[in-house]
Design an enzyme around this catalytic site. Sequence first.
Site, PDB file in Angstrom:
ATOM      1  N   GLU A   1      43.937  35.119  41.594  1.00 27.51           N
ATOM      2  CA  GLU A   1      44.685  34.147  41.226  1.00 27.51           C
ATOM      3  C   GLU A   1      44.576  34.100  39.681  1.00 27.51           C
ATOM      4  O   GLU A   1      43.580  33.805  39.054  1.00 27.51           O
ATOM      5  CB  GLU A   1      44.333  33.158  41.783  1.00 27.51           C
ATOM      6  CG  GLU A   1      45.490  31.999  41.494  1.00 27.51           C
ATOM      7  CD  GLU A   1      45.179  30.558  41.352  1.00 27.51           C
ATOM      8  OE1 GLU A   1      45.949  29.668  41.563  1.00 27.51           O
ATOM      9  OE2 GLU A   1      43.837  30.051  41.654  1.00 27.51           O
TER      10      GLU A   1
ATOM     11  N   ASP B   1      40.216  32.691  44.277  1.00 27.40           N
ATOM     12  CA  ASP B   1      40.833  31.358  43.505  1.00 27.40           C
ATOM     13  C   ASP B   1      40.371  31.212  42.110  1.00 27.40           C
ATOM     14  O   ASP B   1      39.411  31.756  41.794  1.00 27.40           O
ATOM     15  CB  ASP B   1      40.616  30.096  44.419  1.00 27.40           C
ATOM     16  CG  ASP B   1      41.251  29.067  43.736  1.00 27.40           C
ATOM     17  OD1 ASP B   1      42.223  28.855  43.682  1.00 27.40           O
ATOM     18  OD2 ASP B   1      40.277  27.880  43.255  1.00 27.40           O
TER      19      ASP B   1
END
Length: 615
Positions: free
Chosen positions: A363, A334
């Site tokens: 990400e 993330d």
Amino acid sequence: MNTVFRTSIICLLLFFSIQFINAQSIALNKVEPPNWWIGMENTELQLLVYGKNISLAKPSITYDGVSINSVTKLESANYLFINLTISKTTKEGVFDIVFDTNKGKKLVYKYDLKSKKERNNSNQTVDASDVIYLITPDRFSNGNSTNDSTDDTLEKVDRSNKDGRHGGDIKGIINHLDYIQNLGVTTLWLNPFLENNQPKYSYHGYGISDFYKTDSRFGDNKDFNALVDLSHQKGMKIIMDQVFNHCGSGHWWMNDLPSENWLNQWETFTRSNFTNIAASDPHVSKSDYNLFTRGWFDTNLPDLNLDNPYLATYLIQNSIWWIEYSNLDGIRMDTYPYPDKKVMAKWMQTIKTEYPNFYIVAETWEAKASSLSYWNNGGINNDGYTSYVNSVCDYPLYYAMLKAFGEEENIYKIYETLAEDFVYGDPFNNKIFNGNHDVGRLFTLLNEDVDKLKLSMAFILTTRGIPQLYYGDELLFDGDKPDGQLRKDFPGGWESDKRNAFMKKGRTIKENDVYNYVSTILNWRKNAVEIHSGKLTHYQPVNDIYIYFRHTKTENTMVIINNGKNEIKDYSLKRYEDSLVGYYSGVDIITNTYFTSLKSIDLNANTALIIKLKQ
């Protein structure tokens, strides 16, 4: 004050200080990682030890091949960091870490060393032969209603609250693995399932309060391992969602940080500027960069400071622990650009050293390929930084897809975006997608046009890259921001649901139509080697028609996307003859229509053809 008296006072203070220390109680509450493995390439291991006044204890280990290199105390007296060396010749087994409290009392932690698992490196990775299916566990299916609310977590189940916990869990995913497998995807990515002990808005999983513990409302660590094992038995893979940028305000260490610089702290609450390009901007100001990397995501998401070497090592080891403990196939990291990028590069190198073929996708929310390529350029950037990332989230292609099939209806945007693939190290390893948990539902963003959604699916599943779908988009789920509305419950995932969309009879005619469309492409794709590893040759769109070929030396598939509103009779294929040499017929894998000639073709409005070419 004379010297003798001053000396006496100092000795007296020292005496009382020693007596105070000796009188203090010492406890041992936690050791992380809780266990480890022999056979690792890296023989060093850092243990975080937590307990009241544990820094006053002296640790010792007597076990062949295991030695203590150093012991470090930070600002809090309740932490010790023990640095071990585990020899390559060490045998698996359990040994005692003995903590001498200097009061004749010894505290003992039994530490388990296991043998490193044998991995199938040729198959246990994720590549363009796979299709990823993203699930928000709380919203997929409630397989065990007894854990909807638990004593050890603050937020209780409330399905009427779109931002609350709805009760989905790991058992619910296990119960519907057949649905996922029959759809035709090969890989599951779950939004974080680790403990999120927040008073509210904890369902999404990104406010982790224990990096080694499955949230009890989802199940436990053994339940997650059961999901991995069953998925592997069905020929599917598992990607774990991990977070290094922040933790949750309910994390167990927040009331007693090891050191002040464990977090990025500001005089008053300071939010990140969320400017991803700050990480790659050669002209960035120090203040903008610091605000991006050190600002908090939200008041309940403390920003972790990876400049702290003990925290950096803690998180890197946590990734390795989960890979080994659960036999993972991949990790999605993330908010990859937000933490210290040098530490993230070290994380990548460390994982690749232990697991050379392991899949990691970062990400990287960048709208332009030029910025995105900073993280996947295949080498050293102009500033001397190497990211070592080999798969990024292809937001430039996502936005181009929306412009192509949304209101603009500009298919040229896809063509020009793919034409910039030269900036990447390996664009065929980019994760491509037409929906995820952070954006509006595909059906909604495409103005609830079923034909346009189908075009999006045909494109995303046949162009270059590793495709990822968001659960329910195959069934026309709708919704937009706020997040709680687009992360919907899957109908049939709860016993009280009025219909069961996991079953054909529980779906509407339109839902079944789209499900069958997507499933047909997905199941054909499993054996389409030209889609997995073939080259991409595309032709500039003319009059809303975009045609491209995926081809190897022996296999060739032609994809025709008519993004226009008009039906076209006898559309000439002469312009594409360079890509048709040696092929004289073909079959559309969606409709099973056979074409005996490749000189011209009839095109329906807003329709895609995926034609497997025949020699």
